[in-house]
Design a protein around this motif. Structure first.
Motif, PDB file in Angstrom:
ATOM      1  N   TYR A   2      51.804  48.472  36.035  1.00 65.36           N
ATOM      2  CA  TYR A   2      51.596  47.699  34.810  1.00 65.36           C
ATOM      3  C   TYR A   2      50.355  46.811  34.966  1.00 65.36           C
ATOM      4  O   TYR A   2      49.537  46.686  34.054  1.00 65.36           O
ATOM      5  CB  TYR A   2      52.802  46.805  34.521  1.00 65.36           C
ATOM      6  CG  TYR A   2      54.109  47.524  34.318  1.00 65.36           C
ATOM      7  CD1 TYR A   2      54.324  48.336  33.202  1.00 65.36           C
ATOM      8  CD2 TYR A   2      55.158  47.372  35.221  1.00 65.36           C
ATOM      9  CE1 TYR A   2      55.537  48.977  33.008  1.00 65.36           C
ATOM     10  CE2 TYR A   2      56.370  48.014  35.032  1.00 65.36           C
ATOM     11  CZ  TYR A   2      56.559  48.808  33.928  1.00 65.36           C
ATOM     12  OH  TYR A   2      57.757  49.444  33.737  1.00 65.36           O
ATOM     13  N   GLN A   3      50.254  46.185  36.132  1.00 64.85           N
ATOM     14  CA  GLN A   3      49.141  45.273  36.397  1.00 64.85           C
ATOM     15  C   GLN A   3      47.803  46.016  36.344  1.00 64.85           C
ATOM     16  O   GLN A   3      46.810  45.508  35.791  1.00 64.85           O
ATOM     17  CB  GLN A   3      49.334  44.618  37.765  1.00 64.85           C
ATOM     18  CG  GLN A   3      48.495  43.365  37.970  1.00 64.85           C
ATOM     19  CD  GLN A   3      49.050  42.174  37.201  1.00 64.85           C
ATOM     20  OE1 GLN A   3      50.215  41.828  37.344  1.00 64.85           O
ATOM     21  NE2 GLN A   3      48.212  41.551  36.394  1.00 64.85           N
ATOM     22  N   GLN A   4      47.779  47.224  36.883  1.00 58.11           N
ATOM     23  CA  GLN A   4      46.541  48.013  36.880  1.00 58.11           C
ATOM     24  C   GLN A   4      46.087  48.315  35.454  1.00 58.11           C
ATOM     25  O   GLN A   4      44.897  48.192  35.122  1.00 58.11           O
ATOM     26  CB  GLN A   4      46.742  49.312  37.658  1.00 58.11           C
ATOM     27  CG  GLN A   4      45.490  50.179  37.732  1.00 58.11           C
ATOM     28  CD  GLN A   4      45.748  51.517  38.417  1.00 58.11           C
ATOM     29  OE1 GLN A   4      46.887  51.916  38.634  1.00 58.11           O
ATOM     30  NE2 GLN A   4      44.682  52.223  38.754  1.00 58.11           N
ATOM     31  N   SER A   5      47.035  48.703  34.589  1.00 57.43           N
ATOM     32  CA  SER A   5      46.692  48.984  33.195  1.00 57.43           C
ATOM     33  C   SER A   5      46.181  47.735  32.495  1.00 57.43           C
ATOM     34  O   SER A   5      45.186  47.777  31.762  1.00 57.43           O
ATOM     35  CB  SER A   5      47.916  49.523  32.446  1.00 57.43           C
ATOM     36  OG  SER A   5      48.264  50.806  32.916  1.00 57.43           O
TER      37      SER A   5
ATOM     38  N   PRO B 202      45.300  39.632  23.169  1.00 54.23           N
ATOM     39  CA  PRO B 202      46.223  39.659  22.026  1.00 54.23           C
ATOM     40  C   PRO B 202      47.412  38.721  22.159  1.00 54.23           C
ATOM     41  O   PRO B 202      47.962  38.519  23.236  1.00 54.23           O
ATOM     42  CB  PRO B 202      46.680  41.120  21.993  1.00 54.23           C
ATOM     43  CG  PRO B 202      46.512  41.596  23.403  1.00 54.23           C
ATOM     44  CD  PRO B 202      45.305  40.885  23.925  1.00 54.23           C
ATOM     45  N   GLN B 203      47.804  38.193  21.009  1.00 54.33           N
ATOM     46  CA  GLN B 203      49.006  37.368  20.899  1.00 54.33           C
ATOM     47  C   GLN B 203      50.148  38.142  20.260  1.00 54.33           C
ATOM     48  O   GLN B 203      51.315  37.810  20.441  1.00 54.33           O
ATOM     49  CB  GLN B 203      48.687  36.126  20.053  1.00 54.33           C
ATOM     50  CG  GLN B 203      47.563  35.281  20.617  1.00 54.33           C
ATOM     51  CD  GLN B 203      46.811  34.567  19.503  1.00 54.33           C
ATOM     52  OE1 GLN B 203      46.313  35.183  18.570  1.00 54.33           O
ATOM     53  NE2 GLN B 203      46.728  33.251  19.598  1.00 54.33           N
TER      54      GLN B 203
ATOM     55  N   PHE C  69      51.639  44.788  27.516  1.00 50.56           N
ATOM     56  CA  PHE C  69      51.363  43.775  26.497  1.00 50.56           C
ATOM     57  C   PHE C  69      51.752  42.385  26.993  1.00 50.56           C
ATOM     58  O   PHE C  69      51.036  41.404  26.761  1.00 50.56           O
ATOM     59  CB  PHE C  69      52.122  44.088  25.209  1.00 50.56           C
ATOM     60  CG  PHE C  69      51.706  45.362  24.533  1.00 50.56           C
ATOM     61  CD1 PHE C  69      50.438  45.893  24.720  1.00 50.56           C
ATOM     62  CD2 PHE C  69      52.583  46.038  23.700  1.00 50.56           C
ATOM     63  CE1 PHE C  69      50.052  47.078  24.100  1.00 50.56           C
ATOM     64  CE2 PHE C  69      52.205  47.212  23.067  1.00 50.56           C
ATOM     65  CZ  PHE C  69      50.939  47.733  23.271  1.00 50.56           C
ATOM     66  N   LYS C  70      52.887  42.294  27.651  1.00 48.00           N
ATOM     67  CA  LYS C  70      53.326  41.007  28.208  1.00 48.00           C
ATOM     68  C   LYS C  70      52.274  40.467  29.172  1.00 48.00           C
ATOM     69  O   LYS C  70      51.931  39.267  29.141  1.00 48.00           O
ATOM     70  CB  LYS C  70      54.665  41.185  28.922  1.00 48.00           C
ATOM     71  CG  LYS C  70      55.158  39.949  29.676  1.00 48.00           C
ATOM     72  CD  LYS C  70      55.545  38.832  28.738  1.00 48.00           C
ATOM     73  CE  LYS C  70      56.162  37.671  29.526  1.00 48.00           C
ATOM     74  NZ  LYS C  70      56.558  36.550  28.627  1.00 48.00           N
ATOM     75  N   LEU C  71      51.752  41.316  30.030  1.00 48.03           N
ATOM     76  CA  LEU C  71      50.744  40.889  30.998  1.00 48.03           C
ATOM     77  C   LEU C  71      49.429  40.510  30.324  1.00 48.03           C
ATOM     78  O   LEU C  71      48.660  39.713  30.866  1.00 48.03           O
ATOM     79  CB  LEU C  71      50.500  42.000  32.029  1.00 48.03           C
ATOM     80  CG  LEU C  71      51.675  42.307  32.959  1.00 48.03           C
ATOM     81  CD1 LEU C  71      51.349  43.526  33.824  1.00 48.03           C
ATOM     82  CD2 LEU C  71      52.010  41.124  33.838  1.00 48.03           C
ATOM     83  N   LEU C  72      49.173  41.060  29.144  1.00 48.39           N
ATOM     84  CA  LEU C  72      47.959  40.716  28.405  1.00 48.39           C
ATOM     85  C   LEU C  72      48.084  39.383  27.667  1.00 48.39           C
ATOM     86  O   LEU C  72      47.089  38.863  27.165  1.00 48.39           O
ATOM     87  CB  LEU C  72      47.624  41.822  27.397  1.00 48.39           C
ATOM     88  CG  LEU C  72      47.162  43.164  27.967  1.00 48.39           C
ATOM     89  CD1 LEU C  72      46.991  44.184  26.845  1.00 48.39           C
ATOM     90  CD2 LEU C  72      45.856  43.010  28.743  1.00 48.39           C
ATOM     91  N   GLY C  73      49.306  38.857  27.569  1.00 51.35           N
ATOM     92  CA  GLY C  73      49.507  37.578  26.900  1.00 51.35           C
ATOM     93  C   GLY C  73      50.207  37.648  25.563  1.00 51.35           C
ATOM     94  O   GLY C  73      50.295  36.647  24.851  1.00 51.35           O
ATOM     95  N   VAL C  74      50.708  38.822  25.196  1.00 52.77           N
ATOM     96  CA  VAL C  74      51.403  38.986  23.918  1.00 52.77           C
ATOM     97  C   VAL C  74      52.685  38.149  23.912  1.00 52.77           C
ATOM     98  O   VAL C  74      53.409  38.091  24.911  1.00 52.77           O
ATOM     99  CB  VAL C  74      51.717  40.473  23.667  1.00 52.77           C
ATOM    100  CG1 VAL C  74      52.742  40.654  22.553  1.00 52.77           C
ATOM    101  CG2 VAL C  74      50.436  41.230  23.348  1.00 52.77           C
ATOM    102  N   GLU C  75      52.947  37.516  22.779  1.00 58.81           N
ATOM    103  CA  GLU C  75      54.164  36.721  22.600  1.00 58.81           C
ATOM    104  C   GLU C  75      55.147  37.373  21.631  1.00 58.81           C
ATOM    105  O   GLU C  75      56.350  37.182  21.750  1.00 58.81           O
ATOM    106  CB  GLU C  75      53.817  35.340  22.035  1.00 58.81           C
ATOM    107  CG  GLU C  75      52.946  34.486  22.919  1.00 58.81           C
ATOM    108  CD  GLU C  75      52.590  33.175  22.236  1.00 58.81           C
ATOM    109  OE1 GLU C  75      53.060  32.939  21.106  1.00 58.81           O
ATOM    110  OE2 GLU C  75      51.837  32.396  22.827  1.00 58.81           O
ATOM    111  N   THR C  76      54.612  38.095  20.632  1.00 55.40           N
ATOM    112  CA  THR C  76      55.443  38.667  19.575  1.00 55.40           C
ATOM    113  C   THR C  76      55.191  40.164  19.473  1.00 55.40           C
ATOM    114  O   THR C  76      54.040  40.602  19.434  1.00 55.40           O
ATOM    115  CB  THR C  76      55.141  38.009  18.215  1.00 55.40           C
ATOM    116  OG1 THR C  76      55.389  36.605  18.303  1.00 55.40           O
ATOM    117  CG2 THR C  76      56.008  38.602  17.110  1.00 55.40           C
ATOM    118  N   LEU C  77      56.268  40.943  19.429  1.00 56.84           N
ATOM    119  CA  LEU C  77      56.177  42.391  19.273  1.00 56.84           C
ATOM    120  C   LEU C  77      56.712  42.771  17.895  1.00 56.84           C
ATOM    121  O   LEU C  77      57.833  42.404  17.528  1.00 56.84           O
ATOM    122  CB  LEU C  77      56.990  43.108  20.354  1.00 56.84           C
ATOM    123  CG  LEU C  77      57.019  44.639  20.251  1.00 56.84           C
ATOM    124  CD1 LEU C  77      55.646  45.225  20.561  1.00 56.84           C
ATOM    125  CD2 LEU C  77      58.077  45.228  21.178  1.00 56.84           C
TER     126      LEU C  77
END
Length: 304
Positions: A18-21, A33-34, A111-119
């Motif tokens: 996941y981290q690599q992606s 992204p949020q 997405f979580k690792l990118l900083g997303v809060e809402t799906l």
């Protein structure tokens, strides 16, 4: 006997994958992204509203599987929407394509690792409830995850404590505040008559339901049925994302042996095209009016 090289069976997806992606995507775009939006069959036009786009075919992203279903473009689109940074999946992954549940839900943890809060999850679904018609929009208030009930759960295997607890609660996984906001927006748009809340059921697919299966779903209190969404929501809930889900009703599920109707994928895509503008407006206004905890445009370190 000679020695044998026994390769251990790999359970799930490693955290490093996941981290690599996530790191690859961070190196390719300045967008952080949020909000993440997963587009169901025929609903990829939701990404068209994004401004200042960066897009990446799934085949180019380390770790991502590829979508094989007609109506799913198979790319990740980053951009701005009403002052918020979003990432949009034009096409999702399904169990019936042969993907493991770890791969089916892989993007959500990225997405979580990118900083997303809402799906935001969208899907095309068949109506089981008598009052739901093709073209209606159902806000998902709960789901029945049939694969999960028989052990096909994306959280099976060792728990990744960096994302969430071993036994996450799934009650209330669809955010009530966002559903209420969406209903208010629908009234302002003049499409409240198309909207209702309901229970979504996931079946494995790729076959549509038999009449006996449809009758069973109806007796269980299911309002709409499809072949996706629940695994992604399980993973999103596990890692603490706020979730909003909607189903575009694209067909009537046949519950009578005397009913001559049947369903096909082309019909599903056509209803998606007919409702594309309404859905785009609804999601755009929802993103515009939802509250985000993080500072818009600020740099964030979401390394887990």
């Amino acid at each position: 006997m000679g020695s044998r090289d026994v390769t251990p069976v790999k359970l799930g997806v490693l955290h490093d994958e996941y981290q690599q992606s996530a790191e690859w995507l961070k190196s390719q775009t300045k967008h952080r992204p949020q909000v993440a939006i997963i587009c169901g069959s025929g609903l990829g036009m939701l990404a068209d509203a994004l401004k200042c786009q960066d897009s990446f075919p799934y085949a180019d992203i380390p770790g991502f599987p590829q979508s094989t279903v007609q109506g799913h473009a198979g790319r990740l689109v980053f951009g701005e929407l009403k002052g918020k940074t979003c990432v949009c999946m034009q096409g999702r992954f399904h169990m019936y394509e042969g993907h493991s549940l770890g791969k089916t839900t892989f993007p959500v943890r990225v997405f979580k690792l990118l900083g997303v809060e809402t799906l935001i999850v969208t899907n095309a679904a068949g109506s089981v409830a008598d009052g739901l018609r093709p073209g209606d929009i159902m806000l998902i208030k709960d789901h029945v995850n049939f694969p999960g009930l028989v052990g096909l759960n994306p959280l099976s295997g060792p728990n990744d404590d960096k994302f969430g607890p071993r036994f996450p609660a799934m009650s209330g996984c669809y955010d009530k505040g966002l559903r209420s906001l969406a209903l208010d927006i629908a009234k302002q748009m003049g499409v409240a008559d198309l909207m209702r809340e309901g229970v979504y059921a996931m079946v494995g697919g790729p076959t549509f339901e038999t009449i006996a299966e449809a009758r069973l779903l109806h007796r269980l209190g299911v309002d709409a049925v499809g072949m996706s969404t629940a695994p992604e929501v399980v993973i999103a809930t596990h890692c603490g994302l706020r979730v909003f889900g909607l189903s575009l009703i694209t067909n009537k599920v046949v519950k009578s042996y005397e009913d001559p109707d049947s369903v096909d994928h082309q019909g599903v895509l056509e209803v998606g095209r007919q409702r594309s503008h309404t859905l785009q407006q609804l999601v755009t206004q929802l993103v515009a009016r939802m509250e985000i905890n993080n500072n818009i445009g600020g740099s964030r370190d979401n390394t887990l």
